[in-house]
Scaffold this motif. Structure first.
Motif, PDB file in Angstrom:
ATOM      1  N   MET A 390       0.838  -1.207   0.000  1.00  0.00           N
ATOM      2  CA  MET A 390       0.000   0.000   0.000  1.00  0.00           C
ATOM      3  C   MET A 390       0.860   1.238   0.000  1.00  0.00           C
ATOM      4  O   MET A 390       0.638   2.197   0.730  1.00  0.00           O
ATOM      5  N   PHE A 391       1.853   1.154  -0.817  1.00  0.00           N
ATOM      6  CA  PHE A 391       2.787   2.251  -0.924  1.00  0.00           C
ATOM      7  C   PHE A 391       2.106   3.438  -1.593  1.00  0.00           C
ATOM      8  O   PHE A 391       1.461   3.299  -2.625  1.00  0.00           O
ATOM      9  N   ASP A 392       2.227   4.583  -0.993  1.00  0.00           N
ATOM     10  CA  ASP A 392       1.583   5.771  -1.562  1.00  0.00           C
ATOM     11  C   ASP A 392       2.659   6.758  -1.943  1.00  0.00           C
ATOM     12  O   ASP A 392       3.290   7.361  -1.071  1.00  0.00           O
ATOM     13  N   ARG A 393       2.872   6.922  -3.199  1.00  0.00           N
ATOM     14  CA  ARG A 393       4.008   7.730  -3.624  1.00  0.00           C
ATOM     15  C   ARG A 393       3.833   9.201  -3.330  1.00  0.00           C
ATOM     16  O   ARG A 393       4.762   9.966  -3.437  1.00  0.00           O
ATOM     17  N   ARG A 394       2.600   9.584  -2.954  1.00  0.00           N
ATOM     18  CA  ARG A 394       2.432  10.974  -2.596  1.00  0.00           C
ATOM     19  C   ARG A 394       3.040  11.285  -1.239  1.00  0.00           C
ATOM     20  O   ARG A 394       3.244  12.425  -0.880  1.00  0.00           O
ATOM     21  N   VAL A 395       3.261  10.237  -0.469  1.00  0.00           N
ATOM     22  CA  VAL A 395       3.816  10.461   0.856  1.00  0.00           C
ATOM     23  C   VAL A 395       5.307  10.719   0.720  1.00  0.00           C
ATOM     24  O   VAL A 395       6.055   9.876   0.251  1.00  0.00           O
TER      25      VAL A 395
END
Lengths: 474, 163
Positions: A390-395
């Motif tokens: 659930m990697f969120d690249r916006r983080v």
């Protein structure tokens, strides 16, 4: 991410602390009870879970001092439940039963404290059970109802209100994600960070005939373990590897995910119970190499299930019986590392840990190597990999997380490609179809990630990777 | 609060009820409406579904008593949590079905009567007391249901995070 969810609120005049504790003895959620004065000042907090009191605090006071302070003080309460896993190292302060008994015995030694605690009406029905007089359920006959006097709000009393500093946490609580920064979109594949030394893992002395038993574990639920198990199993099977995907989570998610039209009420747990044979419950799928053994156990009573699980050798034998030469057994587990999952781990040859790609979840995953180290060497699965899900690249902290994970688990162990959050996973889950098998139009651009994961897993397991020409392209 | 031995008594006794669950449900409602004929109108004409729900809820309550101390740390989903389920049930009873608080007493009596009838000689004073205590707790939580908060999450920091 941890949420604190308000569940119940009330006034201590109607439900006193003792009664509240009794009712909370029914919950297995990690719960906090926040007590406030009539003016709204924070008075104290109790942490409760599964008939255990984890902590009590009131200002500087803790434990029994805090309880004595809180008993009989007027005000309001709010009960929250907390989503998150209690740090396995937590030791409860005492059980709810012990605390209630201690309060009872205060009646004789410190009657003033307890008198006020018992003066409220409780929530008993106006008509009490006439034939239950022998039962010690606290009840106040209606004629003795007292109303709590509202306290005089003098300046002196105001000064007495304890504004308690917030209590120390006993829980590996994960605060919410930082606000995503508005940045240009980073590429999905994060460049490899500097590698730390690998955490060496002592492989269990595997007997020659034992094929790999790979457990997929996670410290907490909802991180995508089952999705990963299912999709990994499919990717491996498409390469011509024989895979048995089995589910040891009584929730039976794998069965529900993959076999919507098939009967998944019997499976692994029934096998453990000895009431079925493998042939009766192993489901073949459309992929020749992939069979699924759902958790099943739906018709087994709790007692039978508990008895079965108290024989870990049976569980070990059941898992070993699934292995095939050249094949892989993939085991989906219930979240957490205790109970059934612990038994599964000590009977697995390998494990894959799934960690939510969120900075504090990663840092609290430090527990994993510790838990592994705590297992005896011949019952310790080899760490095949750690997946950031659930990697969120916006983080913005994405790269930092990867580095943290490498520090904790060793760079060689962390799978390079964090798996992103993607709508297609939810969609696939809803439809009971592994991502790889969804129509190309729905575009699992992410499907290839599981191909890479499969390659990684095969190389770590030391199994031959079939040539491209042998790949089954469905 | 039930002691461990009381919980065990309840769990074991339920095994005796399971084979006659349907009959027990029949007996329960028959007894309840004997005690309080005015309650009949609170229920639907066809009691089939209602009786099933009763048995399922009792089974769930018993199941929720049946876990080892060592599993205290395990995560249990909110749908499987006795406290939360009963709280919601109680709220529905009050707000939707308009069951008055004073109904919990005759319901408790009918339940104990039914267990007595169905379990027979094994339903001794100890067992009765255990079930009465359990029912008392459940009833109390149900009555608290109106105070439950269903407006969703107050997310973010727990108290601990600020420390």
């Amino acid at each position: 991410m941890t949420d604190r969810i308000a569940v119940l609120e009330g006034n201590l005049a109607e439900t006193n602390l003792v009664e509240l504790l009794e009712t909370l003895s029914l919950t297995r959620q990690l719960s906090t009870v926040e007590l406030t004065s009539p003016l709204g000042a924070h008075e104290g907090t109790l942490w409760v879970k599964s008939r255990q009191v984890l902590d009590v605090s009131a200002g500087d006071r803790s434990g029994m001092d805090a309880m004595k302070y809180l008993l009989g003080r007027p005000g309001n309460f709010t009960v929250f439940r907390i989503e998150g896993v209690v740090d396995p190292a937590t030791r409860p302060w005492m059980s709810v039963q012990e605390l209630l008994e201690a309060i009872e015995s205060l009646k004789t030694s410190e009657p003033d404290i307890v008198r006020s605690a018992h003066s409220s009406t409780g929530l008993q029905a106006a008509g009490s059970f006439s034939d239950l007089s022998s039962v010690a359920v606290p009840s106040v006959p209606p004629s003795e109802k007292k109303t709590q006097e509202s306290p005089v709000i003098s300046e002196e009393n105001l000064k007495k209100e304890v504004v308690a500093p917030l209590p120390k946490p006993v829980v590996a609580v994960v605060p919410p994600l930082q606000q995503p920064t508005v940045k240009p979109v980073a590429p999905q594949v994060v460049p490899m960070p500097k590698r730390a030394a690998s955490v060496p893992s002592v492989p269990r002395s595997a007997s020659v005939s034992l094929g790999p038993i790979l457990s997929i574990v996670a410290n907490k639920g909802g991180v995508g373990k089952t999705t990963i198990s299912v999709n990994l199993a499919v990717s491996l099977a498409r390469r011509g590897i024989k895979v048995i995907l089995t589910d040891t989570d009584p929730r039976n998610d794998v069965g529900n995910a993959l076999a919507a039209k098939r009967d998944t009420s019997r499976g692994f747990f029934d096998l453990l119970d000895g009431s079925v044979s493998l042939d009766e419950v192993l489901l073949q799928t459309a992929l020749p190499g992939l069979s699924v053994l759902p958790a099943g156990g739906i018709n087994l009573s709790e007692e039978v299930l508990m008895q079965t699980l108290s024989r870990p050798d049976r569980l070990g034998a059941a898992l070993s019986a699934l292995t095939l030469p050249g094949g892989i057994v993939i085991v989906d587990t219930a979240a957490g590392l205790r109970g059934i999952t612990h038994q599964v781990l000590t009977n697995s040859t390998h494990m894959l840990a799934v960690v939510q790609a969120e900075p504090l979840a990663v840092r609290s995953s430090k527990l994993l190597p510790k838990i592994l180290d705590g297992l005896p060497a011949n019952r310790r699965p080899a760490l095949t990999g750690v997946i950031l899900n659930m990697f969120d690249r916006r983080v913005g902290a994405s790269l930092g997380m990867l580095e943290d994970a490498c520090d904790i688990f060793g760079g060689d162990n962390v799978f390079d490609i964090p798996i992103p959050r993607a709508g297609v996973f939810v969609e696939a889950s809803n439809r009971g179809v592994p991502v790889a098998l969804m129509d190309a139009a729905e575009g699992p651009a992410v499907g290839w990630i599981f191909e890479s994961l499969a390659t990684h897993v095969l190389s770590r397991l030391g199994l031959a990777t079939p040539k491209l020409s042998e790949l089954q392209l469905l | 609060m039930l002691s461990q031995s009381e919980r065990e008594l309840v769990v074991r006794s339920w095994r005796l009820v399971v084979p006659i669950a349907d009959t027990a449900a029949d007996l329960f409602y028959r007894r309840l409406f004997e005690l309080r004929p005015d309650y009949r109108k609170l229920f639907p004409e066809d009691m089939g579904a209602q009786k099933k729900k009763l048995v399922q809820m009792l089974a769930f309550i018993v199941r929720s008593m049946d876990w080892p101390e060592s599993a205290w740390n395990e995560e249990v989903s909110p749908d499987e949590d006795l406290f939360l389920v009963v709280l919601a049930l109680g709220r529905r009873h009050t707000e939707l079905y308009h069951i008055p608080d004073e109904a919990y007493a005759p319901v408790g009596e009918a339940l104990l009567w039914t267990l007595d009838y169905g379990i027979g000689k094994e339903f001794d004073a100890q067992l009765r007391s255990a079930w009465a205590r359990l029912y008392g707790l459940v009833a109390r939580v149900m009555k608290m249901g109106v105070r439950s908060i269903t407006s969703g999450r107050s997310s973010g920091n727990t108290a601990g995070a600020k420390a």
